[in-house]
Design a protein around this motif. Structure first.
Motif, mmCIF file in Angstrom:
data_model
loop_
_atom_site.group_PDB
_atom_site.id
_atom_site.type_symbol
_atom_site.label_atom_id
_atom_site.label_comp_id
_atom_site.label_asym_id
_atom_site.label_seq_id
_atom_site.Cartn_x
_atom_site.Cartn_y
_atom_site.Cartn_z
ATOM 1 N N LEU A 60 0.722 -1.210 -0.030
ATOM 2 C CA LEU A 60 0.061 -0.056 -0.164
ATOM 3 C C LEU A 60 0.570 1.086 -0.017
ATOM 4 C CD1 LEU A 60 -2.604 -1.030 2.667
ATOM 5 C CD2 LEU A 60 -2.691 -1.032 0.063
ATOM 6 N N ASN A 61 0.494 1.972 -1.348
ATOM 7 C CA ASN A 61 1.692 3.176 -1.286
ATOM 8 C C ASN A 61 0.830 4.218 -0.521
ATOM 9 O OD1 ASN A 61 3.246 5.146 -2.107
ATOM 10 N ND2 ASN A 61 2.515 5.125 -4.217
ATOM 11 N N ALA A 62 1.689 4.893 0.686
ATOM 12 C CA ALA A 62 0.742 6.049 1.479
ATOM 13 C C ALA A 62 1.938 6.889 1.980
ATOM 14 C CB ALA A 62 0.092 5.543 2.548
ATOM 15 N N ASP A 63 1.931 8.109 2.002
ATOM 16 C CA ASP A 63 2.910 8.973 2.407
ATOM 17 C C ASP A 63 2.463 9.397 3.889
ATOM 18 O OD1 ASP A 63 4.425 11.087 3.339
ATOM 19 O OD2 ASP A 63 4.103 12.566 1.597
ATOM 20 N N LEU A 64 3.254 8.599 4.621
ATOM 21 C CA LEU A 64 2.854 8.689 5.939
ATOM 22 C C LEU A 64 3.188 9.877 6.856
ATOM 23 C CD1 LEU A 64 3.638 5.028 7.005
ATOM 24 C CD2 LEU A 64 1.489 5.779 6.120
ATOM 25 N N MET A 65 3.659 11.019 6.173
ATOM 26 C CA MET A 65 4.222 12.370 6.673
ATOM 27 C C MET A 65 2.927 12.942 6.724
ATOM 28 S SD MET A 65 7.159 14.109 5.008
ATOM 29 C CE MET A 65 8.664 12.933 5.106
ATOM 30 N N GLN A 66 1.919 12.629 5.816
ATOM 31 C CA GLN A 66 0.572 13.397 5.820
ATOM 32 C C GLN A 66 -0.419 12.761 6.921
ATOM 33 O OE1 GLN A 66 0.866 15.939 3.835
ATOM 34 N NE2 GLN A 66 2.636 15.228 3.012
ATOM 35 N N ALA A 67 -0.928 13.296 7.785
ATOM 36 C CA ALA A 67 -1.714 12.764 8.958
ATOM 37 C C ALA A 67 -3.001 12.003 8.530
ATOM 38 C CB ALA A 67 -2.213 13.788 9.744
ATOM 39 N N ASP A 68 -3.481 12.518 7.663
ATOM 40 C CA ASP A 68 -4.961 11.825 7.041
ATOM 41 C C ASP A 68 -4.547 10.608 6.193
ATOM 42 O OD1 ASP A 68 -6.271 13.828 7.766
ATOM 43 O OD2 ASP A 68 -6.861 14.771 6.071
ATOM 44 N N ALA A 69 -3.472 10.618 5.494
ATOM 45 C CA ALA A 69 -3.081 9.543 4.942
ATOM 46 C C ALA A 69 -2.658 8.441 5.610
ATOM 47 C CB ALA A 69 -1.869 9.878 3.942
ATOM 48 N N ALA A 70 -1.833 8.764 6.666
ATOM 49 C CA ALA A 70 -1.254 7.832 7.923
ATOM 50 C C ALA A 70 -2.478 7.042 8.392
ATOM 51 C CB ALA A 70 -0.556 8.598 8.820
ATOM 52 N N ARG A 71 -3.490 7.874 8.795
ATOM 53 C CA ARG A 71 -4.643 7.198 9.307
ATOM 54 C C ARG A 71 -5.518 6.221 8.374
ATOM 55 N NH1 ARG A 71 -6.783 9.362 14.416
ATOM 56 N NH2 ARG A 71 -5.024 10.441 15.344
ATOM 57 N N ILE A 111 9.971 15.252 12.207
ATOM 58 C CA ILE A 111 8.579 15.029 13.289
ATOM 59 C C ILE A 111 7.398 14.577 12.863
ATOM 60 C CG2 ILE A 111 7.273 16.248 14.993
ATOM 61 C CD1 ILE A 111 10.214 16.304 15.572
ATOM 62 N N ALA A 112 6.959 14.943 11.434
ATOM 63 C CA ALA A 112 5.738 14.462 10.822
ATOM 64 C C ALA A 112 5.673 12.749 10.813
ATOM 65 C CB ALA A 112 5.459 14.924 9.649
ATOM 66 N N LEU A 113 7.017 12.219 10.181
ATOM 67 C CA LEU A 113 7.246 10.852 9.946
ATOM 68 C C LEU A 113 7.697 10.232 11.154
ATOM 69 C CD1 LEU A 113 6.864 8.749 7.704
ATOM 70 C CD2 LEU A 113 9.244 9.135 7.082
ATOM 71 N N ASN A 114 8.668 10.282 11.629
ATOM 72 C CA ASN A 114 9.266 9.642 12.748
ATOM 73 C C ASN A 114 8.611 9.680 14.012
ATOM 74 O OD1 ASN A 114 11.154 9.819 10.806
ATOM 75 N ND2 ASN A 114 13.070 10.058 12.183
ATOM 76 N N LEU A 115 7.722 10.642 14.339
ATOM 77 C CA LEU A 115 6.882 10.773 15.390
ATOM 78 C C LEU A 115 5.406 10.949 15.453
ATOM 79 C CD1 LEU A 115 6.496 10.832 18.726
ATOM 80 C CD2 LEU A 115 6.951 13.325 18.462
ATOM 81 N N SER A 116 5.003 11.673 14.534
ATOM 82 C CA SER A 116 3.538 11.877 14.386
ATOM 83 C C SER A 116 2.801 10.880 13.820
ATOM 84 C CB SER A 116 3.056 13.102 13.704
ATOM 85 O OG SER A 116 3.372 14.205 14.419
ATOM 86 N N PHE A 119 1.887 8.126 16.151
ATOM 87 C CA PHE A 119 0.492 8.338 16.625
ATOM 88 C C PHE A 119 -0.501 8.076 15.847
ATOM 89 C CE2 PHE A 119 -2.431 11.919 17.082
ATOM 90 C CZ PHE A 119 -3.105 11.680 18.195
ATOM 91 N N HIS A 120 -0.561 8.522 14.649
ATOM 92 C CA HIS A 120 -1.574 8.146 13.820
ATOM 93 C C HIS A 120 -1.910 6.995 13.385
ATOM 94 C CE1 HIS A 120 -2.110 12.755 13.351
ATOM 95 N NE2 HIS A 120 -0.907 12.698 12.987
ATOM 96 N N GLY A 121 -0.989 6.059 13.255
ATOM 97 C CA GLY A 121 -1.011 4.569 12.886
ATOM 98 C C GLY A 121 -1.527 3.990 14.134
#
Ligand code: NAD
Length: 260
Positions: A60-71, A111-116, A119-121
């Motif tokens: 599954l291709n997703a840019d996990l830096m984006q909060a909505d995409a990570a969820r 911060i978006a990828l390594n931490l947030s 949290f979202h996942g």
């Protein structure tokens, strides 16, 4: 050991994540992999998981830096697998610079990828795990989740954050069949570290192999790299019944880095 389990590994098109996906699949878990890279190479890895281990594997291709995409990624993974038992939050990036020169966009990205994204996942996976009273959340932190190095402000801040989030996740779900632990690797020779070796080789006028030795000598008393496979096997252990009472901890696999 993990036959019938459904596992999601973020950032698993390369390096540590790919090895974790392969070790979990080796134990019988169906897998969702994710991350960037060449489409053909990714398809080869996905098909290899199915062929080598007889499990179902999805990319599954997703840019996990984006909060909505990570969820949304977790929702899509649950749809593909028919559930989620194991979540390995692994995707991560690095940038090295002194604080006063650290580019704001690099700080925000790390911060978006390594931490947030952790949290979202976690937030998206927990309702599924709670319903089935089983879950294993494994956060790939770092020795830098426990101690610091110069020039890695965003990475060290994010990884210390991941260790804190690991403890909160463990406490909120204790006694519900759900555990959350952090693996804290030392140096592993993946593309993420290869960049740092190349930079040191250029800066100090060393051969690449001498630079790799110097990188190890600065931090890792064993003077040997941790292998991605060793981390994959640690993830298998944390997913197993033997680790059912292990929660909220950090597991250092760092050749002695944090012992001194
Ligand atoms: P890597 O660069 O080999 O792999 C990173 C993975 O994350 C790749 O699959 C990449 O495509 C993916 N990725 C990057 N940006 C993404 C995004 N926006 N959305 C989704 N996926 C994305 O790195 P690695 O060394 O295997 O690192 C994996 C994890 O291990 C990271 O969290 C890293 O901080 C941690 N870690 C690495 C080391 C080491 O020495 N290599 C040590 C300690 C911790």
């Amino acid at each position: 050991m993990l036959k019938g389990k459904k596992a999601v590994v973020t950032g698993s098109t390369s390096g540590i994540g790919l090895a974790i996906a392969r070790e979990l699949a080796h134990q019988g878990a169906d897998i969702v992999i994710n991350g960037f890279g060449d489409a053909q190479a990714i398809e080869k890895e996905r098909a290899g998981l199915e062929k080598d281990f007889g499990v179902k594997a999805y990319y599954l291709n997703a840019d996990l830096m984006q909060a909505d995409a990570a969820r949304a990624f977790i929702d899509d993974a649950v749809k593909a697998l028919g559930g989620i038992d194991i979540l390995v939050n692994n995707a991560g990036i690095q940038h090295v610079a002194p604080i006063e020169e650290f580019p704001v966009e690099k700080w925000n990205a790390i911060i978006a990828l390594n931490l947030s994204a952790v949290f979202h996942g976690t937030a998206a996976a927990l309702p599924h795990m709670k319903k089935q009273k089983f879950g294993r959340i494994i956060n790939i932190a770092s020795a830098h989740g426990l101690v610091a190095s110069e020039f890695k402000s965003a990475y060290v801040a994010a990884k210390h954050g991941v260790v804190g989030l690991t403890k909160v996740t463990a406490l909120e779900n204790a006694g519900q069949g759900i555990t959350c632990n952090a693996i804290c690797p030392g140096w592993v020779r993946t593309p993420l570290v290869e960049k740092q070796i190349q930079a040191m080789s250029k800066e100090k006028g060393l051969s690449v192999e001498d630079a790799a030795r110097e990188l190890l000598a600065e931090k890792q008393p064993s003077l040997q790299f941790v292998t991605p496979e060793q981390l994959g096997q640690a993830a298998v252990f944390l997913s197993s019944d033997a680790a059912a009472q292990m929660t909220g901890t950090t597991m250092s696999i760092d050749g002695g880095w944090t012992a001194r």
